[in-house]
Design an enzyme around this catalytic site. Structure first.
Site, PDB file in Angstrom:
ATOM      1  N   HIS A  46       3.471   8.057   3.381  1.00 13.77           N
ATOM      2  CA  HIS A  46       3.575   6.683   3.890  1.00 13.77           C
ATOM      3  C   HIS A  46       4.873   5.996   3.463  1.00 13.77           C
ATOM      4  O   HIS A  46       5.150   4.880   3.902  1.00 13.77           O
ATOM      5  CB  HIS A  46       2.325   5.867   3.506  1.00 13.77           C
ATOM      6  CG  HIS A  46       2.342   5.263   2.141  1.00 13.77           C
ATOM      7  ND1 HIS A  46       1.738   5.838   1.042  1.00 13.77           N
ATOM      8  CD2 HIS A  46       2.883   4.118   1.690  1.00 13.77           C
ATOM      9  CE1 HIS A  46       1.924   5.072  -0.009  1.00 13.77           C
ATOM     10  NE2 HIS A  46       2.608   4.017   0.345  1.00 13.77           N
ATOM     11  N   ASP A 100      -1.675  12.040   2.484  1.00  7.99           N
ATOM     12  CA  ASP A 100      -0.497  11.208   2.190  1.00  7.99           C
ATOM     13  C   ASP A 100       0.444  11.970   1.263  1.00  7.99           C
ATOM     14  O   ASP A 100       0.508  11.716   0.061  1.00  7.99           O
ATOM     15  CB  ASP A 100      -0.968   9.889   1.554  1.00  7.99           C
ATOM     16  CG  ASP A 100       0.144   8.861   1.481  1.00  7.99           C
ATOM     17  OD1 ASP A 100       1.223   9.104   2.048  1.00  7.99           O
ATOM     18  OD2 ASP A 100      -0.082   7.814   0.840  1.00  7.99           O
ATOM     19  N   GLY A 199       5.129  -0.115  -4.816  1.00  6.58           N
ATOM     20  CA  GLY A 199       6.429   0.329  -5.330  1.00  6.58           C
ATOM     21  C   GLY A 199       6.304   1.591  -6.174  1.00  6.58           C
ATOM     22  O   GLY A 199       7.285   2.300  -6.381  1.00  6.58           O
ATOM     23  N   SER A 201       4.278   3.928  -5.216  1.00  9.20           N
ATOM     24  CA  SER A 201       3.887   4.936  -4.231  1.00  9.20           C
ATOM     25  C   SER A 201       4.807   6.142  -4.249  1.00  9.20           C
ATOM     26  O   SER A 201       6.025   5.998  -4.385  1.00  9.20           O
ATOM     27  CB  SER A 201       3.934   4.332  -2.834  1.00  9.20           C
ATOM     28  OG  SER A 201       2.865   3.464  -2.673  1.00  9.20           O
TER      29      SER A 201
HETATM   30  C1  4AZ Z   1       0.919   0.180  -2.402  1.00  7.25           C
HETATM   31  O1  4AZ Z   1       0.797  -0.828  -1.733  1.00  7.25           O
HETATM   32  C2  4AZ Z   1      -0.053   0.455  -3.499  1.00  7.25           C
HETATM   33  N1  4AZ Z   1      -3.324   0.146  -7.261  1.00  7.25           N
HETATM   34  C3  4AZ Z   1       0.069   1.594  -4.259  1.00  7.25           C
HETATM   35  C4  4AZ Z   1      -0.836   1.840  -5.274  1.00  7.25           C
HETATM   36  C5  4AZ Z   1      -1.856   0.959  -5.518  1.00  7.25           C
HETATM   37  C6  4AZ Z   1      -1.979  -0.192  -4.762  1.00  7.25           C
HETATM   38  C7  4AZ Z   1      -1.072  -0.441  -3.748  1.00  7.25           C
HETATM   39  C8  4AZ Z   1      -2.819   1.282  -6.602  1.00  7.25           C
HETATM   40  O2  4AZ Z   1       1.837   0.969  -2.196  1.00  7.25           O
END
Ligand code: 4AZ
Length: 256
Positions: A46, A100, A199, A201
């Site tokens: 993603h 993902d 962030g 991710s």
């Molecule tokens: C995001 O929006 C995201 N709490 C990534 C991880 C988590 C929440 C949001 C885990 O990329």
């Protein structure tokens, strides 16, 4: 990372920072990633929404980075991206984060990609059958937000301690119900104080098995950050050994 501590890339030498180059040539931080061999970084699908997915040349990867907005020539190694492989089964059209996972092939410089140092070192991939028991302690690292309400990332690399959650707990109605597929692992801190956040991710969830860190998860999603009954959800890396081997041509990845 919410509720964790400042870290250094020497403690997470596989940590990769993925940047996107805007039209004005400005480097914008996009996602975390994990170095799995000299020329390959594992991250989240993603991080490459439609449109940017084929534009490998708009991305770069920096290894050995401890601070987002300052560069350290002594530790950092930056590469262009040769190719982006997004998992064929990833389909986020309905906000579904199944599969993902993505691989970035780094563009070698003078025939070489990452050179090992105290700040740059690939992480081990766990064997396909390796499972983690509920409660197993792991750590997640990244440059993501320190609180969900903020709009900016962390200036410094941070880490959080989280424990693996039982699948049946994560699938309970008061958790995420049927949003959790077999390709996901949930992890949270026992008092919900630490978590990955926006962030982070694409970044690593590593767990020490027999005194060595293995990459068990890729930061994928969650409802908010560090909220009760809302664990962090990670791509289950052990389900992708074959896919990773196919794309990278690496059969047994045991560096780290
Ligand atoms: C995001 O929006 C995201 N709490 C990534 C991880 C988590 C929440 C949001 C885990 O990329």
């Amino acid at each position: 990372i919410v509720g964790g501590t400042v870290s250094s890339v020497e403690s997470h030498p596989w940590m990769a920072a993925i940047f996107w180059r805007s039209k004005s040539e400005k480097k914008v931080f996009r996602c975390g990633g994990s170095l799995i061999s000299a020329c390959w970084v594992l991250t989240a699908a993603h991080c490459f929404p439609d449109g940017s997915r084929s534009r490998a040349r708009h991305f770069s990867v920096t290894l050995g980075k401890s601070a987002l907005n300052e560069s350290n020539p002594d530790t950092e190694q930056t590469f262009k991206v040769d190719k982006i492989f997004i998992h064929e089964g990833f389909d986020n059209s309905d906000g579904n984060y199944n599969n993902d996972i993505a691989l970035l092939k780094l563009k070698p410089k003078r025939g070489r990609c990452a050179e090992e140092s105290a700040a740059v070192k690939p992480v081990c991939l766990p064997p396909p059958a390796q499972t983690l028991h509920p409660g197993f302690p792991c750590q997640v690292s990244g440059f993501g937000k320190e609180r969900h309400e903020l709009w900016y990332n962390s200036q410094y690399l941070r880490e959080a301690q989280v424990n693996v959650l039982a699948d049946d707990v994560c699938r309970r109605e008061d958790y995420y119900g049927n949003m959790i597929t077999d390709n996901m692992i949930c992890a949270a801190s026992p008092n919900w104080s630490q978590d990955a956040c926006k962030g982070d991710s694409g970044g690593p969830l590593v767990c020490a098995v027999t005194e060595r860190f293995f990459l068990f998860g890729v930061v994928s999603w969650g409802d908010g950050c560090a909220e009760e009954f809302r664990p962090g959800v990670y791509t289950r890396v052990t389900n992708y050994n074959k896919w990773i081997a196919e794309k990278t041509g690496l059969s047994a990845i045991t560096a780290g």
